[in-house]
Motif scaffolding. Structure first.
Motif, PDB file in Angstrom:
ATOM      1  N   LEU A   1     -46.285  17.116  28.293  1.00 42.99           N
ATOM      2  CA  LEU A   1     -45.513  17.431  27.565  1.00 42.99           C
ATOM      3  C   LEU A   1     -44.459  17.033  26.048  1.00 42.99           C
ATOM      4  O   LEU A   1     -44.824  17.268  25.295  1.00 42.99           O
TER       5      LEU A   1
ATOM      6  N   VAL B   1     -43.629  22.518  35.241  1.00 43.03           N
ATOM      7  CA  VAL B   1     -44.385  22.228  33.582  1.00 43.03           C
ATOM      8  C   VAL B   1     -44.086  20.778  34.210  1.00 43.03           C
ATOM      9  O   VAL B   1     -42.604  20.611  34.364  1.00 43.03           O
ATOM     10  N   ASP B   2     -44.942  19.653  33.842  1.00 45.30           N
ATOM     11  CA  ASP B   2     -45.098  18.499  33.664  1.00 45.30           C
ATOM     12  C   ASP B   2     -44.195  18.362  32.264  1.00 45.30           C
ATOM     13  O   ASP B   2     -44.864  17.681  31.073  1.00 45.30           O
TER      14      ASP B   2
ATOM     15  N   GLU C   1     -45.749  26.650  29.514  1.00 52.48           N
ATOM     16  CA  GLU C   1     -46.006  25.599  29.134  1.00 52.48           C
ATOM     17  C   GLU C   1     -45.876  26.046  27.497  1.00 52.48           C
ATOM     18  O   GLU C   1     -45.207  25.702  26.682  1.00 52.48           O
ATOM     19  N   GLU C   2     -46.909  26.873  26.836  1.00 52.52           N
ATOM     20  CA  GLU C   2     -46.775  27.182  25.391  1.00 52.52           C
ATOM     21  C   GLU C   2     -45.122  27.594  24.643  1.00 52.52           C
ATOM     22  O   GLU C   2     -44.685  26.901  23.744  1.00 52.52           O
TER      23      GLU C   2
END
Length: 471
Positions: free
Chosen positions: A149, A144-145, A104-105
């Motif tokens: 994001l 991941v959404d 995600e990052e």
């Protein structure tokens, strides 16, 4: 164009984020030509370091991007995002052993890295992001959404744009226009109390600070509301579109970056975008006192004692401490509709920069649970914050002899804390109040964070809202 991930594609090339400790293991699992190539290079997986991998046909088969040593990982946020501008055009996907948080990052960092401010460059288009034929594009990692994001990145891009635009094109009227545009996009109601109405509507401090500006840069209060269910959240952002210092005129060196003195307003609008774009179930209100602190014959003076909406009188000992004045009236207005949480964001004091530097956002909170949730969220989403105290013994420092409050206590001690204590006096009915004393500017380019305007604390607060508001 707004920041977007590429659509999934079978031909997307693998991008392996890797630390030095894991380089040998990663190389061992790759095909022979790639493994041999890595061994022949000086690639050490330093932060943001990129190495293209050859395929058997001589073309590019993938790439590595360094994360840096595990022991020093905290030194570089979004290290993998450096690959976004160093890879050949085409679609890429994250590969290798990544935790959900690391993926995600890396994905968010890629979107943030795509930002460009080119409004004043001849022949260039404003913005950056993905989607162009001649740039590297990232496919959102599985799990991941992606929409969330993208909403976060677009909110951050909005904040950066508003701060980066110079004051000749970003005065109170243009800040109002930006709020109206955002509100129209998400169906929010936006009302504005103009200069001629501020006194009649009992907003005397906003009027006083902004009255010396030219008529086309007149002061106003912007009020945006969105959502009809959930806890009430009010965001208050300092909108000083340029700060000369008033009659306590700033020296030239101190005035150079004062276009960013509306960074609090820019940040709350970016945060509002995140909240509305994701449908976060809150009753959101955004209040922005938009002014220019100018010098003219009717500018307010050192020694003046001014009334406020809260009924507290304020002695002016420095006209360059104007941000807390305009915030005071807006906070008093917010406090008249007590909700779950009031948050103020402002580029307020140089003392905060001396204490924590330009990269770390200090914040104040009236309850420990909210502060703990915010600090935890900030660490998790690479948006670091640090709590400073409402130190009660310093209350006496903001209490002058002739008025209820002093806007600029003498002595130069604890400047950020005394400013926070001053603002807290105007939030007495709402059970929880948080204040951010942000810088709003990135002094040197870093992965995901180009030089210039930058949001601080917004992503941390957005991530913390579920715990803070028990959503």
């Amino acid at each position: 164009m707004p920041p977007r991930f590429a659509k999934p594609a079978a031909a997307a090339l693998p991008l392996y984020p890797v630390a030095p400790e894991g380089l040998d293991a990663l190389a061992a699992g790759l095909p022979g030509p790639a493994r041999a190539w890595i061994g022949a290079q000086s690639f050490g997986a330093g932060p943001g370091e990129v190495l293209l991998l050859p395929g058997e046909d001589g073309g590019v088969a993938g790439a590595l991007v360094g994360l840096g040593p595990q022991a020093r990982r905290a030194r570089t946020r979004f290290a993998a995002a450096a690959a976004a501008t160093r890879l050949p055009a085409g679609d890429w996907r994250l590969a290798g052993e990544l935790s959900a948080a690391e993926a995600e990052e890396a994905a968010l960092g890629w979107l943030l890295e795509g930002y460009r401010f080119t409004r004043y460059k001849a022949g260039a288009e404003q913005g950056g992001g993905q989607g162009g034929a001649a740039e590297a594009r990232l496919v959102a990692p599985e799990g991941v959404d992606a929409g969330r994001l993208e909403a976060i990145a677009e909110g951050e891009w909005l904040t950066r744009d508003l701060i980066n635009i110079p004051a000749n094109d970003m005065g109170p009227a243009e800040l109002e226009e930006a709020a109206r545009k955002l509100g129209a996009r998400f169906g929010a109601e936006v009302t504005v109390t103009g200069a001629d109405e501020l006194l009649a509507n009992d907003l005397p401090l906003i009027h006083t600070v902004g009255r010396a500006a030219a008529p086309h840069r007149a002061p106003r209060l912007i009020d945006m509301r969105w959502g009809d269910a959930g806890p009430a959240l009010t965001l208050v952002g300092k909108g000083v579109c340029f700060d000369t210092g008033g009659l306590n005129l700033k020296p030239g060196a101190s005035m150079a970056l004062m276009k960013k003195d509306m960074g609090g307003a820019a940040t709350v609008l970016g945060l509002a975008h995140m909240i509305m774009a994701t449908g976060t179930p809150v009753r959101l209100r955004v209040l922005i006192p938009a002014v220019e602190n100018a010098v003219a014959g009717d500018a307010f003076r050192p020694g003046d004692i001014l009334p406020s909406r809260k009924g507290l009188s304020v002695e002016i000992n420095n006209t360059d401490a104007e941000g807390r004045l305009v915030l005071a009236d807006a906070l008093a207005l917010a406090d008249e509709e007590p909700g779950a949480l009031v948050v103020s964001m402002a580029t307020l004091t140089g003392a905060a920069r001396v204490a924590l530097g330009p990269d770390l956002a200090p914040f104040y909170a009236t309850d420990d649970a909210s502060a703990a949730a915010l600090a935890e969220a900030g660490a998790a989403v690479a948006d670091p914050v640090w709590r400073l105290p409402y130190h009660e013994p310093y209350e006496a420092m903001i209490e002058p002899q002739m008025a209820d409050l002093d806007n600029a206590p003498s002595g130069g001690m604890a400047g950020s804390i005394t400013a926070a204590l001053f603002l807290r006096r105007f939030v007495t009915e709402t059970p929880r109040y948080m204040h951010f004393d942000i810088y709003g500017w990135n002094q040197a380019a870093a992965p995901g964070r180009p030089k210039g305007g930058v949001g601080m604390g917004a992503r941390a607060l957005f991530a913390a809202l579920p715990k803070v508001l028990e959503l």
